[in-house]
Design a protein around this motif. Structure first.
Motif, PDB file in Angstrom:
ATOM      1  N   GLY A  39       8.997   6.900  -5.751  1.00  0.00           N
ATOM      2  CA  GLY A  39       9.533   5.588  -6.115  1.00  0.00           C
ATOM      3  C   GLY A  39       8.393   4.665  -6.505  1.00  0.00           C
ATOM      4  O   GLY A  39       7.405   4.576  -5.777  1.00  0.00           O
ATOM      5  N   ILE A  40       8.518   4.028  -7.657  1.00  0.00           N
ATOM      6  CA  ILE A  40       7.486   3.088  -8.095  1.00  0.00           C
ATOM      7  C   ILE A  40       8.116   1.699  -8.161  1.00  0.00           C
ATOM      8  O   ILE A  40       9.140   1.516  -8.836  1.00  0.00           O
ATOM      9  CB  ILE A  40       6.919   3.451  -9.490  1.00  0.00           C
ATOM     10  N   ILE A  41       7.531   0.773  -7.431  1.00  0.00           N
ATOM     11  CA  ILE A  41       8.052  -0.595  -7.414  1.00  0.00           C
ATOM     12  C   ILE A  41       6.981  -1.471  -8.032  1.00  0.00           C
ATOM     13  O   ILE A  41       5.848  -1.495  -7.554  1.00  0.00           O
ATOM     14  CB  ILE A  41       8.362  -1.019  -5.961  1.00  0.00           C
ATOM     15  N   TYR A  42       7.323  -2.161  -9.112  1.00  0.00           N
ATOM     16  CA  TYR A  42       6.285  -2.870  -9.843  1.00  0.00           C
ATOM     17  C   TYR A  42       6.806  -4.177 -10.401  1.00  0.00           C
ATOM     18  O   TYR A  42       7.992  -4.495 -10.288  1.00  0.00           O
ATOM     19  CB  TYR A  42       5.697  -1.981 -10.944  1.00  0.00           C
TER      20      TYR A  42
ATOM     21  N   GLY B  98       1.378  -4.091  -7.963  1.00  0.00           N
ATOM     22  CA  GLY B  98       1.535  -5.498  -8.311  1.00  0.00           C
ATOM     23  C   GLY B  98       0.799  -6.396  -7.348  1.00  0.00           C
ATOM     24  O   GLY B  98      -0.213  -6.001  -6.781  1.00  0.00           O
ATOM     25  N   SER B  99       1.352  -7.575  -7.137  1.00  0.00           N
ATOM     26  CA  SER B  99       0.676  -8.591  -6.331  1.00  0.00           C
ATOM     27  C   SER B  99       0.637  -8.205  -4.861  1.00  0.00           C
ATOM     28  O   SER B  99       1.376  -7.338  -4.395  1.00  0.00           O
ATOM     29  CB  SER B  99       1.423  -9.912  -6.467  1.00  0.00           C
TER      30      SER B  99
ATOM     31  N   THR C 131      -1.567   0.116  -2.562  1.00  0.00           N
ATOM     32  CA  THR C 131      -2.581  -0.195  -3.563  1.00  0.00           C
ATOM     33  C   THR C 131      -2.898  -1.659  -3.367  1.00  0.00           C
ATOM     34  O   THR C 131      -2.006  -2.503  -3.348  1.00  0.00           O
ATOM     35  CB  THR C 131      -2.041   0.033  -4.989  1.00  0.00           C
ATOM     36  N   GLY C 132      -4.164  -1.946  -3.143  1.00  0.00           N
ATOM     37  CA  GLY C 132      -4.388  -3.274  -2.585  1.00  0.00           C
ATOM     38  C   GLY C 132      -5.415  -4.117  -3.276  1.00  0.00           C
ATOM     39  O   GLY C 132      -5.921  -3.808  -4.348  1.00  0.00           O
ATOM     40  N   GLU C 133      -5.724  -5.177  -2.574  1.00  0.00           N
ATOM     41  CA  GLU C 133      -6.647  -6.184  -3.076  1.00  0.00           C
ATOM     42  C   GLU C 133      -8.076  -5.680  -3.069  1.00  0.00           C
ATOM     43  O   GLU C 133      -8.480  -4.884  -2.230  1.00  0.00           O
ATOM     44  CB  GLU C 133      -6.599  -7.403  -2.164  1.00  0.00           C
ATOM     45  N   GLY C 134      -8.866  -6.215  -3.974  1.00  0.00           N
ATOM     46  CA  GLY C 134     -10.278  -5.884  -4.011  1.00  0.00           C
ATOM     47  C   GLY C 134     -11.128  -7.133  -3.841  1.00  0.00           C
ATOM     48  O   GLY C 134     -11.338  -7.877  -4.790  1.00  0.00           O
TER      49      GLY C 134
ATOM     50  N   VAL D 115      -8.969  -8.552 -12.512  1.00  0.00           N
ATOM     51  CA  VAL D 115      -8.576  -7.239 -11.968  1.00  0.00           C
ATOM     52  C   VAL D 115      -9.207  -6.975 -10.603  1.00  0.00           C
ATOM     53  O   VAL D 115     -10.153  -7.646 -10.197  1.00  0.00           O
ATOM     54  CB  VAL D 115      -8.937  -6.101 -12.960  1.00  0.00           C
ATOM     55  N   CYS D 116      -8.678  -5.957  -9.923  1.00  0.00           N
ATOM     56  CA  CYS D 116      -9.042  -5.768  -8.521  1.00  0.00           C
ATOM     57  C   CYS D 116     -10.468  -5.258  -8.324  1.00  0.00           C
ATOM     58  O   CYS D 116     -11.045  -5.433  -7.260  1.00  0.00           O
ATOM     59  CB  CYS D 116      -8.056  -4.837  -7.823  1.00  0.00           C
TER      60      CYS D 116
END
Lengths: 415, 415
Positions: free
Chosen positions: B118-121, B203-204, B222-225, B254-255
């Motif tokens: 499942g991809i939620i974007y 996403g955010s 997938t997170g913040e950088g 970008v991250c």
């Protein structure tokens, strides 16, 4: 009263030290822990007696009390387990791969510990030593949350392990125990994303579901095994019988035990009665579909749910199939994706089965009872994963690690 | 009205077919999809215009509208991306390892797909094609749940992809879209453990946190950088300047862009003013600690939270350190574990930094902007993982796979 945040902070600080500990320091610590367990066996037994007395008062079942019980033998087994871990190769001395990319950067994928691992488990106090040892060997720190029935045993064991660690170069807080049995606290523990990298629940399906529901920390699901043995029409009868009896009766209460038997109808009328003879000799209750019942009157008619259920007991459900495709379909519909086996002498069918069946362990002509980290050669296991993320099947030390990339350049920038 | 359960069942059925699809069939399908995207570019643009018009009415920011916009160039980029995936090696044609255990069982660890992903974007409609292509190449089926601002674009794209799939050996339902924008439905989607093997939110930070909170399906975070560049006292000035400007200004939103600069005080009074000159020329606002401010009056005093924050903008926080240890401690305290870099000519310090820093990507003398699946050589990426479970750093095709064990015997039972 313990403060979860303090435990989390200590675990994180310990993880930092653990991450940089070398293989020898960890192995010496495991030996130190083993010696401490041996030296203080009497103290552990005493604490365990207290738990057992409380458990009897509280009316725990015989099975639960049995699991809770620590004997001198079991304690020696715990110490031996730690020494066995010390003898295993260090999983962190590994670079998975290294390459140079188009920009001339040298990129390495190196093994690193997960960090802080939370283990949530039920009444077996030997899990305390086992989990602490394995996570430590892989360079992690651990927060343990055992069942309240084993609280005194667990507290005693963890205090002994911590005192042993204090004698080594590794941090005392590499192993910690949550002693407050509150469920609310347990639920908070499962949401400590700032401090805990991963949760591994070990125990009943109910426990695991509860953790999955409440956790925001990533969970490795160790799950149920509704395991199938499929006797293909080209099966060797002797292998089939031997593997059936081993899978069903050698230790029926574990997740890699057989629960379902599928037989191709071409051989069913010949094999099934002989199977039922042997199963009856081991006191196994056999239920089956209409076809099975018509072949052998000793078989009771199965309910639909019998095929979906992990009996964990001397009970087996039999399904008769008219084709390989039907057998695969049945397994796909009912398997929990743990361990499934085929018995066949047909080369192509064996190849197809290994491709077609989407379970963690897919067997040809061997017992599903082999799904076990120790048997696989991992030296031990932290559980058997039934999810597909991170680790699948028996989880050894590698499942307790992650990786990082190091990228070495000489001034490269991205254009 | 879509029924989630039906979508789940179709996805699972499609995953079964996808699992057994060979490399060629998948590559032909990717080419078919690429051609369909090219042939129906006008239709996609039209749908996108509709979304853009609605977005303008709804008062979306310029930045959001920009992300939502599809141009002929961007659409060609989507088709090219699919062809690029077709040219990559198939991640499933791999046996990680194989060995024979003490019982004589031949145990193989083979790569298999995850199953249903499942991809939620959010608003970028190009993610629709990208995510569908990568998950398909790795043998999975996908359920997409995009942002409501891009709904018409996404519906049109998915219909085109499905029509293209219908012309191939692969199932049409290998790619599906949830078209109902309801949040309650999204939340149910995140708990469909029976049908979905893994969720990847893209996403955010807000979106990702919401998924982590609600999901019972395993999530890849997938997170913040909050990325650091540490100028060690033995840094080469030219490399430092070049990498700093690249990291901060090449693509600040970008991250893997730089957010923090750390400088050893031995070189700070010499280097920092020159850095600030160059940063000023790129309109970068610089804040810093007291020491930094006293070295260069153009630097405003940083708040504590400036060091913890992902600016994603032309802003940089500077910290002056008096030792390597202090720099590592600062990174440990503030890094989100994405990408951190050191600039040094000192061999031992470079080695130490790669060991000490616990981030997904640790750089020596190179820009953090390189943290990217395509740049790493994976051919593409589904995101950059900041968790330690399953996959870490840029996730290519391998991150979209799992493994299973096949165990071949000749009648072995467990004793």
């Amino acid at each position: 009263m313990q403060d979860l945040r303090t435990i989390g902070q200590k675990a994180k600080a310990a993880a930092r030290q653990m991450r940089l500990a070398d293989a020898q320091a960890k192995n010496e610590a495991l030996e130190e822990m083993a010696q401490a367990i041996e030296a203080k066996a009497a103290q552990i037994i005493e604490a365990n007696q207290e738990d057992l007395a409380k458990g009897q008062e509280a009316g725990l079942t015989e099975a639960l009390l049995e699991r809770l019980t620590l004997t001198p033998d079991r304690i020696q087994g715990m110490a031996n387990g730690l020494r066995q871990m010390a003898s295993l190769p260090d999983p962190l001395l590994v670079t998975d791969k290294e390459w140079i990319n188009r920009d001339g950067l040298r990129i390495s994928r190196r093994r690193v510990p997960l960090g802080v691992i939370g283990i949530i488990y039920e009444s077996r106090p030997n899990v305390t030593v086992d989990a602490a040892g394995l996570t430590l060997k892989a360079g992690n720190s651990t927060i343990l949350r055992g069942g309240k029935e084993a609280l005194t045993s667990n507290q005693t064991i963890v205090a002994i392990l911590q005192d042993a660690l204090a004698e080594t170069q590794l941090p005392r807080e590499a192993v910690q125990l949550i002693t407050n049995p509150s469920r609310k606290l347990a639920s908070q523990f499962m949401q400590m994303n700032d401090y805990v990298d991963c949760l591994i629940p070990r125990g009943s399906a109910g426990l695991i579901q509860a953790v999955l529901k409440q956790a925001t920390v990533p969970v490795i699901e160790t799950g149920e095994g509704n395991c199938h043995l499929y006797i293909h029409e080209a099966a060797d009868f002797d292998k089939a019988l031997k593997i059936l009896i081993n899978g069903k009766t050698q230790r029926p209460s574990v997740c890699n035990a057989l629960e379902n038997l599928i037989i191709d109808e071409q051989v069913a009328s010949d094999y099934l009665p002989k199977f039922v003879d042997a199963l009856a000799a081991h006191n196994v209750e056999v239920v089956g579909d209409h076809k099975a019942c018509s072949i052998d009157r000793r078989i009771a008619l199965a309910q639909e749910e019998d095929f979906a259920q992990e009996f964990l007991d001397l009970k087996l459900a039999v399904k008769i199939t008219s084709s390989y495709a039907e057998a695969v379909e049945h397994i796909e519909a009912y398997s929990t994706g743990h361990s499934d086996a085929i018995i066949t002498e047909n080369y192509q069918v064996a190849q197809d089965f290994m491709n077609d069946i989407d379970s963690a362990a897919v067997y040809v002509n061997a017992s599903t009872r082999f799904t076990d980290g120790e048997v696989f050669g991992f030296g031990g296991e932290i559980g058997i994963s039934t999810q597909k993320l991170h680790a699948r099947g028996p989880m050894g030390l590698e499942a307790l690690t992650s990786y990082k990339y190091t990228i070495q350049g000489d001034g490269q920038i991205r254009s």
